[in-house]
Design a protein around this motif. Structure first.
Motif, PDB file in Angstrom:
ATOM      1  N   GLU A 159     123.705   5.527 111.419  1.00 59.98           N
ATOM      2  CA  GLU A 159     123.197   4.450 110.572  1.00 59.98           C
ATOM      3  C   GLU A 159     121.678   4.365 110.656  1.00 59.98           C
ATOM      4  O   GLU A 159     120.999   4.155 109.650  1.00 59.98           O
ATOM      5  CB  GLU A 159     123.823   3.120 110.983  1.00 59.98           C
ATOM      6  N   SER A 160     121.126   4.539 111.864  1.00 57.06           N
ATOM      7  CA  SER A 160     119.676   4.426 112.031  1.00 57.06           C
ATOM      8  C   SER A 160     118.942   5.514 111.266  1.00 57.06           C
ATOM      9  O   SER A 160     117.912   5.250 110.623  1.00 57.06           O
ATOM     10  CB  SER A 160     119.306   4.488 113.515  1.00 57.06           C
ATOM     11  N   THR A 161     119.451   6.745 111.299  1.00 55.52           N
ATOM     12  CA  THR A 161     118.780   7.835 110.582  1.00 55.52           C
ATOM     13  C   THR A 161     118.939   7.683 109.069  1.00 55.52           C
ATOM     14  O   THR A 161     118.041   8.033 108.307  1.00 55.52           O
ATOM     15  CB  THR A 161     119.328   9.198 111.045  1.00 55.52           C
ATOM     16  N   GLN A 162     120.077   7.164 108.648  1.00 48.90           N
ATOM     17  CA  GLN A 162     120.262   6.909 107.214  1.00 48.90           C
ATOM     18  C   GLN A 162     119.252   5.878 106.718  1.00 48.90           C
ATOM     19  O   GLN A 162     118.607   6.079 105.683  1.00 48.90           O
ATOM     20  CB  GLN A 162     121.681   6.426 106.944  1.00 48.90           C
ATOM     21  N   ARG A 163     119.096   4.793 107.446  1.00 51.95           N
ATOM     22  CA  ARG A 163     118.153   3.749 107.032  1.00 51.95           C
ATOM     23  C   ARG A 163     116.731   4.278 106.989  1.00 51.95           C
ATOM     24  O   ARG A 163     115.986   4.028 106.037  1.00 51.95           O
ATOM     25  CB  ARG A 163     118.227   2.554 107.999  1.00 51.95           C
ATOM     26  N   SER A 164     116.328   5.000 108.031  1.00 44.50           N
ATOM     27  CA  SER A 164     114.948   5.489 108.100  1.00 44.50           C
ATOM     28  C   SER A 164     114.649   6.482 106.984  1.00 44.50           C
ATOM     29  O   SER A 164     113.599   6.414 106.336  1.00 44.50           O
ATOM     30  CB  SER A 164     114.691   6.137 109.461  1.00 44.50           C
ATOM     31  N   MET A 165     115.584   7.401 106.721  1.00 43.11           N
ATOM     32  CA  MET A 165     115.313   8.419 105.701  1.00 43.11           C
ATOM     33  C   MET A 165     115.382   7.832 104.299  1.00 43.11           C
ATOM     34  O   MET A 165     114.591   8.209 103.420  1.00 43.11           O
ATOM     35  CB  MET A 165     116.287   9.583 105.862  1.00 43.11           C
ATOM     36  N   GLU A 166     116.309   6.911 104.057  1.00 41.72           N
ATOM     37  CA  GLU A 166     116.354   6.270 102.744  1.00 41.72           C
ATOM     38  C   GLU A 166     115.085   5.464 102.492  1.00 41.72           C
ATOM     39  O   GLU A 166     114.562   5.449 101.366  1.00 41.72           O
ATOM     40  CB  GLU A 166     117.595   5.377 102.644  1.00 41.72           C
ATOM     41  N   ALA A 167     114.566   4.826 103.531  1.00 39.11           N
ATOM     42  CA  ALA A 167     113.300   4.100 103.389  1.00 39.11           C
ATOM     43  C   ALA A 167     112.153   5.058 103.091  1.00 39.11           C
ATOM     44  O   ALA A 167     111.272   4.763 102.269  1.00 39.11           O
ATOM     45  CB  ALA A 167     113.018   3.298 104.653  1.00 39.11           C
ATOM     46  N   ALA A 168     112.167   6.220 103.753  1.00 37.99           N
ATOM     47  CA  ALA A 168     111.103   7.206 103.531  1.00 37.99           C
ATOM     48  C   ALA A 168     111.139   7.739 102.102  1.00 37.99           C
ATOM     49  O   ALA A 168     110.094   7.921 101.458  1.00 37.99           O
ATOM     50  CB  ALA A 168     111.238   8.348 104.534  1.00 37.99           C
ATOM     51  N   LEU A 169     112.325   8.000 101.581  1.00 34.82           N
ATOM     52  CA  LEU A 169     112.425   8.459 100.188  1.00 34.82           C
ATOM     53  C   LEU A 169     111.906   7.397  99.231  1.00 34.82           C
ATOM     54  O   LEU A 169     111.190   7.707  98.266  1.00 34.82           O
ATOM     55  CB  LEU A 169     113.878   8.808  99.861  1.00 34.82           C
ATOM     56  N   ALA A 170     112.244   6.135  99.506  1.00 32.24           N
ATOM     57  CA  ALA A 170     111.771   5.044  98.653  1.00 32.24           C
ATOM     58  C   ALA A 170     110.260   4.902  98.726  1.00 32.24           C
ATOM     59  O   ALA A 170     109.600   4.639  97.709  1.00 32.24           O
ATOM     60  CB  ALA A 170     112.445   3.736  99.063  1.00 32.24           C
ATOM     61  N   GLU A 171     109.687   5.100  99.916  1.00 31.53           N
ATOM     62  CA  GLU A 171     108.231   5.015 100.075  1.00 31.53           C
ATOM     63  C   GLU A 171     107.514   6.084  99.264  1.00 31.53           C
ATOM     64  O   GLU A 171     106.373   5.902  98.842  1.00 31.53           O
ATOM     65  CB  GLU A 171     107.864   5.136 101.553  1.00 31.53           C
ATOM     66  N   ARG A 172     108.165   7.189  99.027  1.00 35.92           N
ATOM     67  CA  ARG A 172     107.576   8.272  98.228  1.00 35.92           C
ATOM     68  C   ARG A 172     107.968   8.178  96.752  1.00 35.92           C
ATOM     69  O   ARG A 172     107.579   9.033  95.963  1.00 35.92           O
ATOM     70  CB  ARG A 172     108.022   9.630  98.775  1.00 35.92           C
ATOM     71  N   GLY A 173     108.753   7.180  96.394  1.00 38.60           N
ATOM     72  CA  GLY A 173     109.192   7.036  95.013  1.00 38.60           C
ATOM     73  C   GLY A 173     110.213   8.055  94.597  1.00 38.60           C
ATOM     74  O   GLY A 173     110.372   8.344  93.401  1.00 38.60           O
ATOM     75  N   LEU A 174     110.961   8.616  95.564  1.00 36.50           N
ATOM     76  CA  LEU A 174     111.980   9.607  95.269  1.00 36.50           C
ATOM     77  C   LEU A 174     113.343   8.936  95.158  1.00 36.50           C
ATOM     78  O   LEU A 174     113.664   8.029  95.922  1.00 36.50           O
ATOM     79  CB  LEU A 174     112.026  10.675  96.369  1.00 36.50           C
TER      80      LEU A 174
END
Length: 536
Positions: free
Chosen positions: A136-151
């Motif tokens: 769950e922690s890695t899912q949250r972090s990576m989904e946030a990172a994609l959103a930060e890049r507008g992906l």
């Protein structure tokens, strides 16, 4: 007992940080902080990127160690030849209880991983990027990172990017399992070995590599091969991320340059001054003894030379006060539980190997040792994935590394030391599962069917082992080695065929219907009738 490691344990660094740059400033580098710490990254052409990976001798950091430049070129050539867009997949499925280095990177430096993946996607002309995770922690972090890049995964996106979450299982970390789950199937190996570079996600050429591998590529692309090569060994430049646990005072993930003595890494984590042994490479890795620890340095070649393995970067010492065979038995039992339940060498062989180790500990003598060696030999190179091979390697290494303890158990009354449970395992056992939600698949795991051998009729024809190797193996006398066994769901049709084709009519199938609706796949038989009808 050693508790399970947290997702993000303590992080240390030896020398100057590369992958862990900025960890002393914030817990997680969001995109603005990531750019402040690492700076911008210019795109590179495909061949330029392959040459960079080749010059720094970048190999996959997930365990197999395959040269990244060969994989990159293979995907590019296949995509051009077929005229299709390739796919890029980041494998962040870190499912060994003793491994956390990729989980740390995804939680704390997700944009460094995305830098490397996006470099490859642009160089290859890929329009799909998938990041595989299991926590769950890695899912949250990576989904946030994609959103930060507008992906996003929107149909109109120039690059469709998403996170694929799978269950925390040893077999879900296999490349073929991840690809199968991305395509909508269960997160287990497909049973046939196909190169992802040629046919991966959706049948397209797929560049799939470990999370740390993409992060290392991003570092090298920024600082160049010459500066990258100034750290670590000449033939294995750069740094390595290790997870150190087991009998240590401070379990940690540590970034070290290649060439650092292994004993220094152990000292940093508070390991015993003279460990009884050190498991290198994780639970698909190899043991090295105390004397060998002093010779080893942190590098793939060095550890291979002394009989160890870099593998997935896990390092686990045990003290002189615990029984090494008992510690290994706990791991062997866990490895058996992690089977996908698809093939006989894994579904039956690994539990048999664990029982063999248990027989040795319980005074089974030389016969138990020979039986264990034979089982470990039989499971290798016969499975649908690398899980049986890695598990067999672990067991064979245990036998080789702890000869004194082995002799005490085989020839005497045991070593007299307790099993302290210092090697971390996930809490509780989990039945094999094949669906992303973590529940039991209809096609995988045990069914309610059991198949029985009637010894008064069996003549040792061996046809049952040919038809149903998931259940039956033949002993030295040519007869099946089991009298009854549960039938995996996926093998129910084969079980029925084995019953029907047995020349001696010595097989029967029964179903446990207690509290459940009867299965529609196989007939319900009582013990006293129906055998002859099925054998026609």
């Amino acid at each position: 007992m050693n508790e399970a490691l947290p997702d993000v344990p303590e992080v240390r660094v030896v020398g100057l940080p590369q992958l862990t740059s900025g960890f002393d400033l914030v817990d997680r580098l969001d995109l603005p902080m990531h750019l402040k710490v690492h700076g911008p990254l210019e795109p590179m052409g495909g061949e330029q990127l392959a040459q960079l990976a080749e010059r720094i001798n970048l190999r996959g950091r997930g365990g197999a160690g395959f040269p990244f430049h060969k994989k990159l070129r293979s995907v590019a050539e296949a995509a051009i030849k077929r005229g299709v867009r390739p796919v890029v997949v980041v494998n962040g499925s870190e499912d060994e209880p003793a491994c956390r280095k990729d989980t740390v990177l995804i939680n704390r430096a997700p944009h460094l991983i995305l830098d490397g993946a996006l470099l490859c996607a642009e160089a290859l002309g890929a329009r799909t990027l998938v990041v595989g995770v299991t926590r769950e922690s890695t899912q949250r972090s990576m989904e946030a990172a994609l959103a930060e890049r507008g992906l996003s995964n929107g149909r109109r996106s120039a690059l469709r990017a998403r996170v694929q979450r799978n269950p925390v299982r040893m077999v879900t970390g296999a490349a073929a399992s991840l690809i199968r789950s991305i395509d909508g199937g269960p997160a287990i190996p497909p049973g046939r070995k196909i190169s992802a570079s040629q046919s991966g996600v959706g049948g397209a050429p797929t560049l799939l590599s470990n999370a740390e591998t993409f992060a290392q590529l991003a570092i090298a692309a920024r600082i160049g091969p010459e500066r990258y090569g100034n750290t670590g060994l000449y033939d294995e430049p750069g740094t390595v991320m290790l997870t150190v646990s087991g009998a240590v005072a401070r379990p940690m993930v540590i970034e070290v340059p290649t060439g650092v003595p292994l004993r220094y890494v152990l000292q940093l984590a508070g390991a015993p001054p003279v460990p009884q042994g050190v498991l290198t490479g994780g639970y698909h890795g190899k043991w090295i003894d105390a004397a060998t620890v002093n010779e080893a340095i942190v590098s793939r070649n060095s550890l291979d030379a002394v009989g160890g393995s870099l593998g997935a970067g896990a390092v686990l010492p045990i003290s002189q006060d615990t029984c090494p065979l008992g510690e290994s038995l706990r791991v062997a039992q866990w490895l058996a539980e992690e089977s996908a339940g698809q093939c006989g060498p894994c579904y039956l062989g690994l539990p048999a190997a664990a029982r063999g180790m248990e027989d040795i500990l319980n005074g089974g003598g030389p016969a138990a040792l020979e039986a264990l060696k034979q089982v470990a030999k039989n499971v290798k190179r016969r499975g649908a994935c690398s899980h049986p091979d890695g598990s067999a390697m672990f067991l064979e290494s245990t036998i080789k590394a702890f000869t004194d303890d082995l002799a005490a158990h085989v020839l005497g009354n045991g070593c007299g030391r307790p099993v302290e449970g210092v090697l971390p395992l996930f809490e509780g056992s989990r039945a094999p599962t094949g669906i992303p939600g973590g529940g039991e698949s209809e096609q995988n795991g045990p069914s309610r069917q059991k198949i029985f051998v009637d010894w008064t009729l069996c003549r040792g024809h061996g046809l049952c082992a040919d038809i149903l190797p998931e259940v039956f193996q033949l002993g030295a006398d040519g007869f099946p080695t089991v009298a009854q066994a549960s039938v995996p769901r996926y093998a129910e049709a084969k079980a029925l065929r084995a019953v029907r084709r047995c020349p001696a009519l010595a097989l029967r199938i029964e179903e446990d219907t207690r509290g459940q609706a009867p299965s529609r796949n196989l007939p319900v038989l009582s013990q006293g009738r129906g055998r002859r009808a099925l054998g026609r």
